[in-house]
Design an enzyme around this catalytic site. Structure first.
Site, PDB file in Angstrom:
ATOM      1  N   HIS A 134       0.835  -1.202   0.000  1.00  7.87           N
ATOM      2  CA  HIS A 134       0.000   0.000   0.000  1.00  7.87           C
ATOM      3  C   HIS A 134       0.874   1.258   0.000  1.00  7.87           C
ATOM      4  O   HIS A 134       0.663   2.176  -0.797  1.00  7.87           O
ATOM      5  CB  HIS A 134      -0.937  -0.022   1.219  1.00  7.87           C
ATOM      6  CG  HIS A 134      -1.760   1.215   1.393  1.00  7.87           C
ATOM      7  ND1 HIS A 134      -3.137   1.228   1.262  1.00  7.87           N
ATOM      8  CD2 HIS A 134      -1.399   2.503   1.678  1.00  7.87           C
ATOM      9  CE1 HIS A 134      -3.570   2.471   1.453  1.00  7.87           C
ATOM     10  NE2 HIS A 134      -2.545   3.260   1.718  1.00  7.87           N
ATOM     11  N   GLU A 135       1.857   1.289   0.909  1.00  8.01           N
ATOM     12  CA  GLU A 135       2.690   2.499   1.041  1.00  8.01           C
ATOM     13  C   GLU A 135       3.540   2.715  -0.214  1.00  8.01           C
ATOM     14  O   GLU A 135       3.692   3.845  -0.679  1.00  8.01           O
ATOM     15  CB  GLU A 135       3.570   2.423   2.289  1.00  8.01           C
ATOM     16  CG  GLU A 135       2.826   2.320   3.619  1.00  8.01           C
ATOM     17  CD  GLU A 135       1.696   3.313   3.783  1.00  8.01           C
ATOM     18  OE1 GLU A 135       1.723   4.395   3.160  1.00  8.01           O
ATOM     19  OE2 GLU A 135       0.754   3.003   4.532  1.00  8.01           O
ATOM     20  N   HIS A 138       1.990   4.468  -3.149  1.00  4.26           N
ATOM     21  CA  HIS A 138       1.956   5.938  -3.096  1.00  4.26           C
ATOM     22  C   HIS A 138       3.130   6.547  -3.869  1.00  4.26           C
ATOM     23  O   HIS A 138       3.015   7.637  -4.430  1.00  4.26           O
ATOM     24  CB  HIS A 138       2.019   6.430  -1.646  1.00  4.26           C
ATOM     25  CG  HIS A 138       0.707   6.370  -0.912  1.00  4.26           C
ATOM     26  ND1 HIS A 138      -0.386   7.135  -1.263  1.00  4.26           N
ATOM     27  CD2 HIS A 138       0.317   5.651   0.172  1.00  4.26           C
ATOM     28  CE1 HIS A 138      -1.390   6.888  -0.432  1.00  4.26           C
ATOM     29  NE2 HIS A 138      -0.991   5.985   0.452  1.00  4.26           N
TER      30      HIS A 138
END
Ligand code: NI
Length: 175
Positions: A134-135, A138
């Protein structure tokens, strides 16, 4: 969500940058703690660099999730260990008030370096693997709603909880 910076590809950190890493990381840990989150990426506070942080010893929101070591990961690279993926609920500080079911690789190897320039290389699975994916998304301008395969599994936290669709457990950035 809607800020074009969150759709950009962030630049790698180079030793010659002279980037003031310590104050940036302090900002990031503060922001993450404020949100009671499990992770944060630099672009979420407007710094377009390939830096993510994640981890917690205990988190009341994920009582059953094993601890994830508190980690600074710079210039990360992710390699899936196999093709298997699993679904899980995610949220994001940049998409407040919402949750969605996102498929992620179940097990990954990730590499990068920490704030001291030490190499980090780990093989992880489950929630830990999800947070890192998820990170790192980004850093490539990808927010989790872009990964949702069935948009019926996307909604407001209050409504999802009220309807019993979602238990508050597997999620990421945001409470
Ligand atoms: Ni996020």
């Amino acid at each position: 969500m809607g800020d074009p910076r969150l759709q950009e590809i962030s630049a790698p950190v180079e030793p010659i940058d002279g980037l003031a890493l310590a104050p940036l990381l302090n900002d990031m840990w503060d922001t993450m703690a404020d949100a009671n989150g499990a992770g944060l990426a630099a672009p979420q506070i407007g710094v377009m660099r390939r830096i993510v942080i994640f981890g917690y010893q205990t988190n009341p929101r994920y009582p059953d999730a094993p601890a994830v070591p508190e980690t600074v990961l710079i210039n990360p690279q992710i390699t899936p260990l196999d093709d298997s993926r699993e679904d899980g609920w995610e949220g994001c500080l940049s998409v407040p008030g919402m949750r969605g079911i996102v498929p992620r690789y179940r097990a990954i190897r990730y590499q990068g370096f920490d704030q001291y320039g030490e190499i980090i290389e780990r093989e992880v699975s489950g929630f830990h693997a999800r947070v890192v994916q998820h990170e790192c998304d980004h850093l490539d301008g990808i927010l989790y709603p872009q990964r949702i395969e069935d948009m019926r599994n996307f909604g407001f936290i209050d409504t999802l909880t009220e309807q019993g669709v979602m238990q508050l457990q597997a999620c990421d950035d945001e409470p």
